[in-house]
Design an enzyme around this catalytic site. Structure first.
Site, short mmCIF file in Angstrom:
data_model
loop_
_atom_site.label_atom_id
_atom_site.label_comp_id
_atom_site.label_asym_id
_atom_site.label_seq_id
_atom_site.Cartn_x
_atom_site.Cartn_y
_atom_site.Cartn_z
N ASP A 88 -120.90 33.21 20.36
CA ASP A 88 -120.69 31.76 20.29
C ASP A 88 -122.04 31.06 20.15
OD1 ASP A 88 -119.33 29.25 20.51
OD2 ASP A 88 -119.99 29.15 22.60
N ASP A 110 -131.67 37.50 24.44
CA ASP A 110 -132.73 36.48 24.51
C ASP A 110 -133.73 36.68 23.37
OD1 ASP A 110 -133.43 38.88 25.73
OD2 ASP A 110 -134.60 37.97 27.34
N TYR A 136 -114.87 34.72 28.19
CA TYR A 136 -113.89 33.71 27.78
C TYR A 136 -112.51 33.97 28.36
CZ TYR A 136 -116.54 31.09 24.27
OH TYR A 136 -117.41 30.27 23.63
N ASP A 194 -123.96 29.50 16.43
CA ASP A 194 -124.39 28.11 16.26
C ASP A 194 -125.86 28.07 15.82
OD1 ASP A 194 -121.97 26.98 17.06
OD2 ASP A 194 -122.96 25.46 18.29
N LYS A 220 -127.21 42.58 26.48
CA LYS A 220 -128.17 42.31 27.55
C LYS A 220 -128.15 43.53 28.47
CE LYS A 220 -131.06 39.60 29.75
NZ LYS A 220 -132.38 39.19 29.20
#
Ligand code: IPM
Ligand code: MG
Length: 356
Positions: free
Chosen positions: A246, A222, A140, A250, A190
């Site tokens: 983020d 993942d 970001y 959600d 990751k």
């Protein structure tokens, strides 16, 4: 106690207005006086001043004890120069206030089981997790970034970059949060592909030495996305970097069936915290008295609990009043069900106020 209020865009103004009624009432009930000051952020700030985060807003936020935000953005500003999009205002205030820790609880209200998207046998195991998202680093904010022409074609790039100290401080928030809950922390990265994730994992393991009472696990992002829908009951606290957080927050919120219900807190060391519903500005229903005010009302409860040392009781009173409204069958459109009492934004707040 001084609260900076930023309604923002879309349904932001309606939901914040209802949350402020609740704040007033709880103040009167518990003998606390809250001063509020309004500030512009996002699209409305662009319209009024030409930019999404006026200096005056930053000043008011920094001078406050806490910040309450509605939502930013909308189709009106979708084609604007990306450098001054409404979202830039939100990212800017997070950075200005150093709000590196974003707490996003996702739990299933028993009254809203029917609204959950998962199979009943999965829901029966319960959903009560907390995503601790790093909020001021990673892709970001990393540089270099941009779009430029190389060898005759356009190339776009961002940089997912973390220093040790950034990882260490968010890991600590994760461990501390887990300590107050079920003592399980899952760090999501990751590390099988990304160098930045390898460092993330190393530093989280270092920090874990100070928290022998918390069970630490690691999961690739993942797999975490898959496990969240396969069996969310396995998670207590998830700590992860900005972009992964983020996306996963959600997912975590929507599986409860009620993104309109979930509050969040963004905290930094020494600065006022920022409290906001997880959902966005919902321009399609703005100004129609249809929005669910409960996420913002619950954000006020989080604001009281995290910004002031002596407000656990008023915070709990708000949460209890929300639960009673649900128990009595009141629902806004987003959580409606057969036989419920369908209400609008104002009426839902009326019911919460009555229960206070
Ligand atoms: C969120 C939102 C923001 C983000 C946007 C509006 C900039 O999606 O708070 O999760 O990406 O952080
Ligand atoms: Mg998001």
């Amino acid at each position: 106690m001084n609260i900076c209020v930023m309604p923002g865009d879309g349904i932001g103004r309606e939901i914040v207005a209802q949350a402020l009624r609740v704040l007033d009432k709880v103040g009167a009930k518990f003998g606390k006086k809250f001063e509020t000051q309004e500030a512009l952020i996002g699209g409305c700030a662009i319209d009024a001043t030409g930019g999404p985060l006026p200096e005056e807003t930053v000043r008011l936020c920094k001078a406050a004890d806490a910040v309450l935000l509605g939502a930013v953005g909308g189709p009106k500003w979708d084609t604007i120069d990306p450098a001054i999009r409404p979202e830039r205002g939100l990212l800017g205030i997070r950075k200005e206030l150093g709000l590196f820790a974003n707490l996003r609880p996702a739990s299933l209200f028993p009254e809203l089981k029917h609204a959950c998207y998962l199979r009943p046998d999965i829901v029966a195991k319960g959903i009560d997790l907390l995503v601790v998202r790093e909020l001021t680093g990673g892709a970001y904010f990393g540089t270099p970034k941009g779009v430029e022409v190389r060898d005759g074609e356009r190339v776009g790039f961002n940089n997912m970059i973390y220093s040790e100290h950034e990882i260490r401080r968010i890991a600590k928030v994760g461990f501390e949060a887990a300590r107050k809950r079920r003592k399980q922390l899952c760090s999501v990265d990751k590390a099988n592909v990304l160098d930045v994730s390898r460092l993330w994992r190393e530093v989280v393991i270092e920090v874990s030495k100070d928290y022998p009472d918390v069970a630490l696990s690691h999961m690739y992002v993942d797999n975490a996305a898959m496990q969240l829908v396969r069996d969310p009951s396995q998670f207590d606290v998830i700590v992860t970097e900005n972009l992964f957080g983020d996306i996963l927050s959600d997912e975590a919120s929507v599986i409860t069936g009620s993104i309109g219900m979930l509050p969040s807190a963004s905290l930094g060391a020494g600065n006022p915290g920022l409290f906001e519903p997880i959902h966005g500005s919902a321009p399609d229903i703005a100004g129609q008295n249809k929005a669910n005010p409960l996420a913002t009302i619950l954000s006020v409860a989080m604001l009281l609990r995290y910004s002031f040392s002596d407000m656990d009781e008023p915070a709990a009173a708000i949460e209890a009043a929300v639960q009673k409204a649900l128990q009595a069958g009141y629902r806004t459109g987003d959580i409606r069900e057969e036989g419920c009492k369908l209400v609008g934004c104002v009426e839902m707040a009326d019911v919460v106020l009555a229960n206070l």
